[in-house]
Design a protein around this motif. Structure first.
Motif, short mmCIF file in Angstrom:
data_model
loop_
_atom_site.label_atom_id
_atom_site.label_comp_id
_atom_site.label_asym_id
_atom_site.label_seq_id
_atom_site.Cartn_x
_atom_site.Cartn_y
_atom_site.Cartn_z
N PHE A 207 28.24 -65.78 -32.06
CA PHE A 207 26.81 -66.10 -32.05
C PHE A 207 26.49 -67.35 -32.86
N ASP A 208 27.19 -67.59 -33.96
CA ASP A 208 26.89 -68.75 -34.80
C ASP A 208 27.67 -70.00 -34.38
N GLU A 209 28.55 -69.87 -33.37
CA GLU A 209 29.32 -71.02 -32.90
C GLU A 209 28.87 -71.49 -31.52
N ILE A 210 28.41 -70.57 -30.69
CA ILE A 210 28.02 -70.90 -29.32
C ILE A 210 26.68 -71.63 -29.36
N GLU A 211 26.66 -72.84 -28.83
CA GLU A 211 25.52 -73.73 -29.05
C GLU A 211 24.22 -73.23 -28.43
N PHE A 212 24.31 -72.39 -27.40
CA PHE A 212 23.08 -71.95 -26.73
C PHE A 212 22.66 -70.54 -27.12
N ALA A 213 23.33 -69.93 -28.10
CA ALA A 213 23.11 -68.51 -28.39
C ALA A 213 21.66 -68.19 -28.73
N ARG A 214 20.96 -69.13 -29.36
CA ARG A 214 19.57 -68.89 -29.78
C ARG A 214 18.55 -69.55 -28.87
N ASP A 215 19.02 -70.21 -27.81
CA ASP A 215 18.09 -70.95 -26.95
C ASP A 215 17.21 -70.01 -26.13
N GLY A 216 16.04 -70.51 -25.78
CA GLY A 216 15.23 -69.88 -24.75
C GLY A 216 15.54 -70.54 -23.41
N TYR A 217 14.98 -69.98 -22.37
CA TYR A 217 15.23 -70.53 -21.03
C TYR A 217 14.56 -71.89 -20.86
N ALA A 218 15.30 -72.82 -20.30
CA ALA A 218 14.76 -74.08 -19.78
C ALA A 218 15.61 -74.44 -18.58
N PRO A 219 15.02 -75.03 -17.56
CA PRO A 219 15.78 -75.33 -16.34
C PRO A 219 17.00 -76.20 -16.57
N ASP A 220 16.96 -77.05 -17.63
CA ASP A 220 18.04 -78.01 -17.82
C ASP A 220 18.96 -77.68 -18.98
N ASN A 221 18.89 -76.45 -19.51
CA ASN A 221 19.82 -76.11 -20.60
C ASN A 221 20.82 -75.05 -20.15
N THR A 222 21.67 -74.60 -21.06
CA THR A 222 22.74 -73.67 -20.68
C THR A 222 22.19 -72.31 -20.29
N ILE A 223 21.10 -71.88 -20.88
CA ILE A 223 20.48 -70.61 -20.45
C ILE A 223 20.02 -70.74 -19.00
N GLY A 224 19.46 -71.90 -18.66
CA GLY A 224 19.10 -72.13 -17.27
C GLY A 224 20.31 -72.12 -16.35
N ILE A 225 21.44 -72.65 -16.83
CA ILE A 225 22.66 -72.62 -16.04
C ILE A 225 23.11 -71.19 -15.78
N LEU A 226 22.95 -70.31 -16.77
CA LEU A 226 23.32 -68.91 -16.56
C LEU A 226 22.51 -68.28 -15.43
N VAL A 227 21.24 -68.62 -15.34
CA VAL A 227 20.41 -68.12 -14.24
C VAL A 227 20.99 -68.59 -12.90
N LYS A 228 21.41 -69.85 -12.85
CA LYS A 228 22.04 -70.40 -11.65
C LYS A 228 23.37 -69.71 -11.35
#
Length: 264
Positions: A207-228
């Motif tokens: 959790f403290d190493e993965i860069e997107f662990a605390r991110d919210g959804y945005a179409p152009d970030n890694t959380i958005g990629i997970l949705v894709k």
């Protein structure tokens, strides 16, 4: 002929992959539509003499643009002999590329797992389909593990199924942390427990190493990629996909999670 390797899509993953290829002594160049240090934006210069293309662009639309449309590498790179698909895409789309790319150009699917931290360190995990004999040295320069899954397309099938699990871990871990915060549990202590207990998963453990662990959804970030990526996995669904759809919705609804002063 010496290989000239091009990495297209030098974002969070591609930049580290390119750096590790160069570190290993390969003649490697980068391309991105955005200005990035050490990476070119001139597609003609990128294609000149190019023999092996590693595609790390975001999705099928960007892959089409790179290979056939805007950048048209397939027609512009006259010396191209091999395309390696490292993006996470629908397996059906990837298999369909074989009928769209000339037969003299070999195709390998080699999507990867590990997030930016492992791309930078050169310790990615690759899932491959098809003949990897000519590309294995490249993968070894960028990764720590190579899992040969079968014929062309099998690597991508394995990747989207793996990412479906990763998405479910992400959604549930974030939910658990939100509930823990409401109950007054310390985040660090809970994550240490999860790492050693039956709830252990990749996101919680890193959790403290993965860069997107605390991110919210945005179409152009890694959380958005997970949705894709969940959508790509659902392309394979033989029956009811209600659970993956619920995971996809949960990921889409994530809000940024800040670290509180007390560590929770």
């Amino acid at each position: 002929m010496d290989e000239i390797i091009g990495v297209a899509g030098c974002g969070r993953m591609g930049t580290g992959m390119l750096a590790n290829l160069r570190k290993a002594g390969f003649d490697a160049r980068g391309y991105d539509i955005r200005p990035i240090d050490g990476v070119g934006t001139d597609i003609d210069a990128f294609c000149d003499g190019l023999t092996m293309l590693i595609s790390v662009v975001r999705d099928a639309a960007e892959t089409d643009a790179l290979l056939f449309d805007d950048q048209a590498v397939i027609s512009q790179a006259k010396s191209l002999r091999h395309v390696i698909i490292c993006s996470t895409l629908s397996p059906k789309y990837v298999i369909g590329l074989r009928g769209r790319i000339p037969d003299h150009i070999a195709l390998t699917d080699a999507p990867m797992s590990g997030a930016q931290v492992k791309a930078d360190a050169g310790t990615l995990t690759f899932m491959t389909g098809g003949d990897i004999s000519k590309v294995q040295p490249l993968l070894q320069a960028m990764g720590q593990e190579i899992h040969q899954m079968g014929d062309y397309g099998a690597g991508m099938t394995a990747k989207v199924l793996n990412n479906l699990l990763a998405a479910s871990h992400t959604a549930m871990t974030r939910l658990v942390l939100d509930w823990a915060e409401e109950a007054g549990l310390d985040e660090d202590r809970l994550l240490k427990l999860i790492h050693k207990a039956s709830g252990q998963n990749w996101l919680a453990s890193g959790f403290d190493e993965i860069e997107f662990a605390r991110d919210g959804y945005a179409p152009d970030n890694t959380i958005g990629i997970l949705v894709k990526d969940v959508a790509a996995a659902m392309d394979l669904a033989p029956d009811d996909a209600a659970l993956p759809q619920a995971v996809q919705t949960a990921i889409h609804n994530l809000k940024p999670r800040s670290r509180l002063a007390n560590g929770s």
